[in-house]
Design a protein around this motif. Structure first.
Motif, PDB file in Angstrom:
ATOM      1  N   ALA A 111       0.814  -1.218   0.000  1.00 52.94           N
ATOM      2  CA  ALA A 111       0.000   0.000   0.000  1.00 52.94           C
ATOM      3  C   ALA A 111       0.852   1.275   0.000  1.00 52.94           C
ATOM      4  O   ALA A 111       0.316   2.377  -0.073  1.00 52.94           O
ATOM      5  N   GLY A 112       2.170   1.127   0.090  1.00 52.25           N
ATOM      6  CA  GLY A 112       3.058   2.279   0.057  1.00 52.25           C
ATOM      7  C   GLY A 112       3.258   2.972   1.396  1.00 52.25           C
ATOM      8  O   GLY A 112       3.634   4.142   1.439  1.00 52.25           O
ATOM      9  N   TYR A 113       3.066   2.246   2.500  1.00 51.80           N
ATOM     10  CA  TYR A 113       3.157   2.861   3.825  1.00 51.80           C
ATOM     11  C   TYR A 113       4.457   2.556   4.568  1.00 51.80           C
ATOM     12  O   TYR A 113       4.587   2.952   5.718  1.00 51.80           O
ATOM     13  N   LEU A 114       5.386   1.876   3.962  1.00 55.02           N
ATOM     14  CA  LEU A 114       6.622   1.599   4.680  1.00 55.02           C
ATOM     15  C   LEU A 114       7.622   2.738   4.584  1.00 55.02           C
ATOM     16  O   LEU A 114       8.499   2.875   5.422  1.00 55.02           O
ATOM     17  N   GLU A 115       7.487   3.567   3.588  1.00 52.55           N
ATOM     18  CA  GLU A 115       8.394   4.703   3.446  1.00 52.55           C
ATOM     19  C   GLU A 115       7.756   5.756   2.569  1.00 52.55           C
ATOM     20  O   GLU A 115       6.749   5.509   1.914  1.00 52.55           O
ATOM     21  N   GLY A 116       8.326   6.929   2.591  1.00 54.03           N
ATOM     22  CA  GLY A 116       7.891   7.983   1.689  1.00 54.03           C
ATOM     23  C   GLY A 116       6.916   8.977   2.290  1.00 54.03           C
ATOM     24  O   GLY A 116       6.496   8.885   3.441  1.00 54.03           O
ATOM     25  N   GLU A 117       6.570   9.944   1.463  1.00 56.49           N
ATOM     26  CA  GLU A 117       5.722  11.057   1.881  1.00 56.49           C
ATOM     27  C   GLU A 117       4.319  10.611   2.273  1.00 56.49           C
ATOM     28  O   GLU A 117       3.724  11.132   3.217  1.00 56.49           O
ATOM     29  N   TYR A 118       3.776   9.630   1.561  1.00 56.84           N
ATOM     30  CA  TYR A 118       2.418   9.155   1.864  1.00 56.84           C
ATOM     31  C   TYR A 118       2.366   8.590   3.279  1.00 56.84           C
ATOM     32  O   TYR A 118       1.476   8.896   4.051  1.00 56.84           O
ATOM     33  N   ARG A 119       3.358   7.775   3.622  1.00 50.12           N
ATOM     34  CA  ARG A 119       3.438   7.221   4.978  1.00 50.12           C
ATOM     35  C   ARG A 119       3.563   8.334   6.008  1.00 50.12           C
ATOM     36  O   ARG A 119       2.887   8.337   7.034  1.00 50.12           O
ATOM     37  N   ASP A 120       4.397   9.315   5.718  1.00 55.84           N
ATOM     38  CA  ASP A 120       4.618  10.405   6.660  1.00 55.84           C
ATOM     39  C   ASP A 120       3.340  11.197   6.918  1.00 55.84           C
ATOM     40  O   ASP A 120       3.047  11.564   8.054  1.00 55.84           O
ATOM     41  N   ARG A 121       2.546  11.431   5.877  1.00 59.24           N
ATOM     42  CA  ARG A 121       1.286  12.154   6.065  1.00 59.24           C
ATOM     43  C   ARG A 121       0.325  11.365   6.952  1.00 59.24           C
ATOM     44  O   ARG A 121      -0.341  11.924   7.820  1.00 59.24           O
ATOM     45  N   VAL A 122       0.241  10.056   6.733  1.00 57.44           N
ATOM     46  CA  VAL A 122      -0.648   9.222   7.549  1.00 57.44           C
ATOM     47  C   VAL A 122      -0.166   9.196   8.994  1.00 57.44           C
ATOM     48  O   VAL A 122      -0.964   9.315   9.926  1.00 57.44           O
ATOM     49  N   LEU A 123       1.134   9.059   9.190  1.00 54.26           N
ATOM     50  CA  LEU A 123       1.676   9.044  10.551  1.00 54.26           C
ATOM     51  C   LEU A 123       1.436  10.362  11.268  1.00 54.26           C
ATOM     52  O   LEU A 123       1.062  10.375  12.442  1.00 54.26           O
ATOM     53  N   LEU A 124       1.617  11.469  10.569  1.00 57.74           N
ATOM     54  CA  LEU A 124       1.371  12.770  11.188  1.00 57.74           C
ATOM     55  C   LEU A 124      -0.098  12.947  11.547  1.00 57.74           C
ATOM     56  O   LEU A 124      -0.434  13.461  12.615  1.00 57.74           O
ATOM     57  N   SER A 125      -0.976  12.501  10.671  1.00 56.06           N
ATOM     58  CA  SER A 125      -2.412  12.588  10.939  1.00 56.06           C
ATOM     59  C   SER A 125      -2.784  11.769  12.178  1.00 56.06           C
ATOM     60  O   SER A 125      -3.490  12.244  13.068  1.00 56.06           O
ATOM     61  N   ALA A 126      -2.295  10.543  12.234  1.00 56.04           N
ATOM     62  CA  ALA A 126      -2.609   9.669  13.367  1.00 56.04           C
ATOM     63  C   ALA A 126      -1.981  10.200  14.654  1.00 56.04           C
ATOM     64  O   ALA A 126      -2.627  10.206  15.707  1.00 56.04           O
ATOM     65  N   ALA A 127      -0.743  10.664  14.584  1.00 58.04           N
ATOM     66  CA  ALA A 127      -0.084  11.189  15.780  1.00 58.04           C
ATOM     67  C   ALA A 127      -0.819  12.420  16.305  1.00 58.04           C
ATOM     68  O   ALA A 127      -0.975  12.585  17.521  1.00 58.04           O
ATOM     69  N   ALA A 128      -1.303  13.255  15.422  1.00 59.54           N
ATOM     70  CA  ALA A 128      -2.061  14.443  15.844  1.00 59.54           C
ATOM     71  C   ALA A 128      -3.334  14.026  16.574  1.00 59.54           C
ATOM     72  O   ALA A 128      -3.700  14.617  17.593  1.00 59.54           O
ATOM     73  N   GLN A 129      -3.998  13.017  16.061  1.00 55.56           N
ATOM     74  CA  GLN A 129      -5.215  12.524  16.719  1.00 55.56           C
ATOM     75  C   GLN A 129      -4.901  12.002  18.114  1.00 55.56           C
ATOM     76  O   GLN A 129      -5.631  12.276  19.075  1.00 55.56           O
ATOM     77  N   LEU A 130      -3.832  11.224  18.223  1.00 58.63           N
ATOM     78  CA  LEU A 130      -3.479  10.637  19.511  1.00 58.63           C
ATOM     79  C   LEU A 130      -3.052  11.695  20.519  1.00 58.63           C
ATOM     80  O   LEU A 130      -3.386  11.605  21.700  1.00 58.63           O
ATOM     81  N   THR A 131      -2.329  12.712  20.059  1.00 64.42           N
ATOM     82  CA  THR A 131      -1.868  13.731  20.997  1.00 64.42           C
ATOM     83  C   THR A 131      -2.992  14.630  21.471  1.00 64.42           C
ATOM     84  O   THR A 131      -2.929  15.168  22.568  1.00 64.42           O
ATOM     85  N   ARG A 132      -4.020  14.792  20.671  1.00 64.89           N
ATOM     86  CA  ARG A 132      -5.149  15.606  21.144  1.00 64.89           C
ATOM     87  C   ARG A 132      -6.188  14.747  21.851  1.00 64.89           C
ATOM     88  O   ARG A 132      -7.222  15.236  22.291  1.00 64.89           O
ATOM     89  N   GLY A 133      -5.913  13.445  21.971  1.00 64.37           N
ATOM     90  CA  GLY A 133      -6.781  12.552  22.728  1.00 64.37           C
ATOM     91  C   GLY A 133      -8.108  12.268  22.062  1.00 64.37           C
ATOM     92  O   GLY A 133      -9.077  11.949  22.730  1.00 64.37           O
ATOM     93  N   ALA A 134      -8.142  12.379  20.756  1.00 60.35           N
ATOM     94  CA  ALA A 134      -9.398  12.166  20.039  1.00 60.35           C
ATOM     95  C   ALA A 134      -9.778  10.699  20.055  1.00 60.35           C
ATOM     96  O   ALA A 134      -8.958   9.833  19.760  1.00 60.35           O
TER      97      ALA A 134
END
Length: 143
Positions: A111-134
């Protein structure tokens, strides 16, 4: 006498379990949730998990497939995408698991999630959710 619920259509329990798994695995990771919690969130008896999937690993991989598909498709509702991003985030965190890591890495790589910009965007999105406790609201049914 207790009131009986209406019979579900074929495949409906599977779809409910996939949706519940998307949320539970996304919030708590593979090792942090159980099939009992997933069944409870789906509103189905736990034996239905095993009637639809051979076990927790098969359910997880089906949910991961659905999350990757959802994230790569045309934009959909925000709750669904956030739930999918959390599950991919948790899968990346579990990618070195000795039992399931090779298959997780295979799915993420396809799916292209082991490296690259696409993975980084998904990780940033998920990390933002977790840090705001959503907490993830029920998202659209995968299936």
């Amino acid at each position: 006498m207790t009131e009986r619920r209406a019979r579900r259509k074929p495949g409906e329990n599977r779809a409910l379990l996939l949706q519940a798994g998307l949320n539970e695995f996304g919030l708590y990771g593979y090792h942090g949730t159980s099939t009992a919690r997933i069944a409870a969130r789906a509103g189905v008896p736990q034996p239905h998990v095993y009637a639809n999937f051979s076990g927790k690993p098969e359910l997880f991989f089906a949910c991961l497939d659905g999350a990757c598909e959802l994230l790569s498709s045309a934009p959909s509702d925000t709750d669904s995408r956030e739930a999918a991003a959390l599950l991919v985030y948790q899968a990346i965190a579990t990618a070195n698991d000795p039992d399931h890591g090779p298959k997780i890495r295979e799915q993420l790589d396809a799916a292209g999630y082991l490296e690259g910009e696409y993975r980084d965007r998904v990780l940033l999105s998920a990390a933002a959710q977790l840090t705001r406790g959503a907490l993830v609201a029920p998202a659209r049914v995968l299936g």
